[in-house]
Design an enzyme around this catalytic site. Structure first.
Site: not given
Ligand SMILES: *Cc1c(COP(=O)(O)O)cnc(C)c1O
Length: 493
Positions: A112
């Site tokens: 993120k």
């Molecule tokens: C948010 C997240 C995901 C999923 O990603 P999306 O864009 O919501 O599909 C997968 N792994 C981790 C560690 C995340 O923080």
């Protein structure tokens, strides 16, 4: 030429990129989508030699065409700096013929950070460009990683407030500690008694509530979103797929034009959608493989053409993927519906009313770019163990879901080269990771962290060291149906 954005639910909407970033969600409740997906206007040969920051500029300028060069470069410089513990920002690790694109070298050690370290800057520039004088209130629902990354990104950014909601029992210990210890005078975090979908629905309802928005405006506030529905999140995520492909070329791992499959551990469908956009821009990506955990609503969707969230919600060891409503899927639905906003609106109405919709055979045909798979808890742990035993590399639970799915995909398709989006540091999910390695007996988080350090040989990230001694600053909790009252109390309105 200016690229405008329209809504997935109404073709009447037409806004600039900065307006779309400011609003988060379209006025009709739809998601903003670019009128067309631009093609890369620079060759991969040239991209090969570029830094992450320069790649970010040439990719993002095509989507954020109302930003000046100076504005965009300034945002990029502020975002991708020494907050990242790797100069490459998103380094590639090769295990056999699989490449792991490590997206967890930012401030909160999960992917993120790739978008949330730049969003606050995109947002403040957007506010300035559009003469917004009100204080921007960021409302965010998080399954664990977004919340902390957003708080870290927005902390003490002038002209903004941020309120984060997370499911009380749905995040890891490290994730919760990261959030409740966040400093910053403009930061609040609330644990809700419910799951992630409750939190997300609550936030969406507040965005759409005209009365509430009016009350806010009269007090000098305006909502915006840092969730992955904001195009200010989506666009920066396209960058690392372009960057990674160019680097594979540079290192001679692939030949010009050679296709590589991309496997993405998926929750809200933002990360994999960014890969799809990168493919549309001209990056030679083969299949986009959507990897789910036991909440495999997306796997079922790709298998059957039916999206059905009416099922048991399971808490897993990959909590950032514990999601039954994948918001960003709406953007893909819009594309496969032939950019038909009416059709998309109709399907989303069905989803809201009955939790379910079915796409047409025509639409299903347009999903040929995608494949899907899932991993249960045992398979996820098995994948962590197997990769460790074979290579010494320790991966987190989310990445392990993708790794398991990748193995299955290769076997079924005789495919070779794949790239996996590695979305979190194993330190972030240390309990599950150590458990998978047969070393998770201790309840003492610190012991597990130092244990992981000696097993993996990867030094403990600063982000982890920081929270071990930090003070808990946030203790607010509320019921899922009391989110609006809580926001008003925080803002004192
Ligand atoms: C948010 C997240 C995901 C999923 O990603 P999306 O864009 O919501 O599909 C997968 N792994 C981790 C560690 C995340 O923080």
């Amino acid at each position: 030429m200016n690229l405008h954005y329209t809504s997935t639910r109404s073709s009447d909407v037409k806004v600039t990129a900065s307006q779309a970033i400011l609003a988060g969600l379209a006025p009709d409740g739809g998601l903003f989508v670019p009128e067309r997906i631009p093609s890369l206007d620079i060759s991969l040969e040239r991209l090969k030699e570029m830094s992450y920051q320069d790649t970010a500029y040439v990719v993002m300028r095509q989507f954020l065409s109302d930003f000046t060069e100076e504005e965009l470069k300034d945002c990029i410089e502020k975002a991708y700096d020494c907050k990242f513990d790797s100069e490459e920002i998103a380094p590639l690790v090769r295990l056999g013929d699989t490449y792991y694109l490590e997206l967890f070298h930012g401030a909160t050690i999960a992917f993120k950070d790739m978008a949330l370290s730049i969003l606050p800057h995109l947002l403040t520039v957007s506010a300035k460009k559009n003469h917004v004088e009100k204080e921007i209130v960021i409302l965010t629902a998080t399954s664990g990683d977004t919340g902390k990354a957003a708080m870290a990104g927005f902390a003490d950014v002038k002209g903004t407030r941020i309120i984060v909601f997370y499911p009380k029992n749905g995040v890891s210990k490290v994730q919760e500690l990261q959030m409740v210890t966040q400093k910053g005078s403009n930061v609040d975090v609330v644990a809700i008694h419910g799951n992630f979908d409750d939190a997300q629905s609550g936030v969406k309802a507040m965005f759409e509530d005209k009365k509430l928005n009016g009350e806010l405006a009269s007090e000098g506030y305006q909502f915006s979103s840092a969730n992955s529905i904001n195009i200010g999140r989506l666009v920066p995520q396209i960058v690392y797929y372009v960057y990674a492909y160019a680097k594979l070329l540079k290192y001679g791992e692939i030949e010009a034009g050679e296709k590589i499959h991309v496997v993405v551990p998926t929750g809200n469908f933002g990360n994999i959608l960014a890969a799809y956009y990168a493919k549309q821009m001209g990056v030679p990506i083969g299949k986009l493989v959507c990897a789910s955990n036991r909440n495999k609503v997306l796997y079922d969707f790709f298998e059957t053409g039916i999206y059905d969230k009416n099922r048991e919600f399971v808490l897993t060891s990959s909590p950032s993927m514990d999601i039954l409503i994948s918001s960003n899927l709406e953007r893909l639905i819009y594309i496969i519906a032939g950019e038909d906003a009416e059709k998309t609106k109709e399907l989303m109405k069905e989803l809201k009313a009955g939790g379910k919709y079915e796409i047409t055979p025509d639409m299903r045909e347009k999903l040929a770019d995608f494949a899907a798979g899932y991993a249960d808890e045992k398979q996820t742990a098995g994948s962590i163990r197997k990769n460790y035993e074979e290579t010494g590399y320790v991966m987190d639970t989310h990445t392990a879901v993708a790794s398991h799915v990748c193995d299955g995909f290769k076997e079924a398709n005789g495919a070779s080269k794949c790239m996996i989006a590695s979305t979190a540091s194993p330190y972030k999910f240390v309990q599950s990771v150590m458990g998978a390695l047969g070393k998770g007996e201790s309840d003492d988080e610190l012991k597990l962290l130092t244990g992981l350090e000696s097993i993996s040989g990867v030094p403990m990230p600063q982000a982890v060291k920081d929270i071990l001694n930090a003070k808990v600053l946030h203790r607010t909790e509320c019921d899922a149906d009391k989110m609006e009252e809580t926001v008003k109390a925080i803002l004192k309105i």
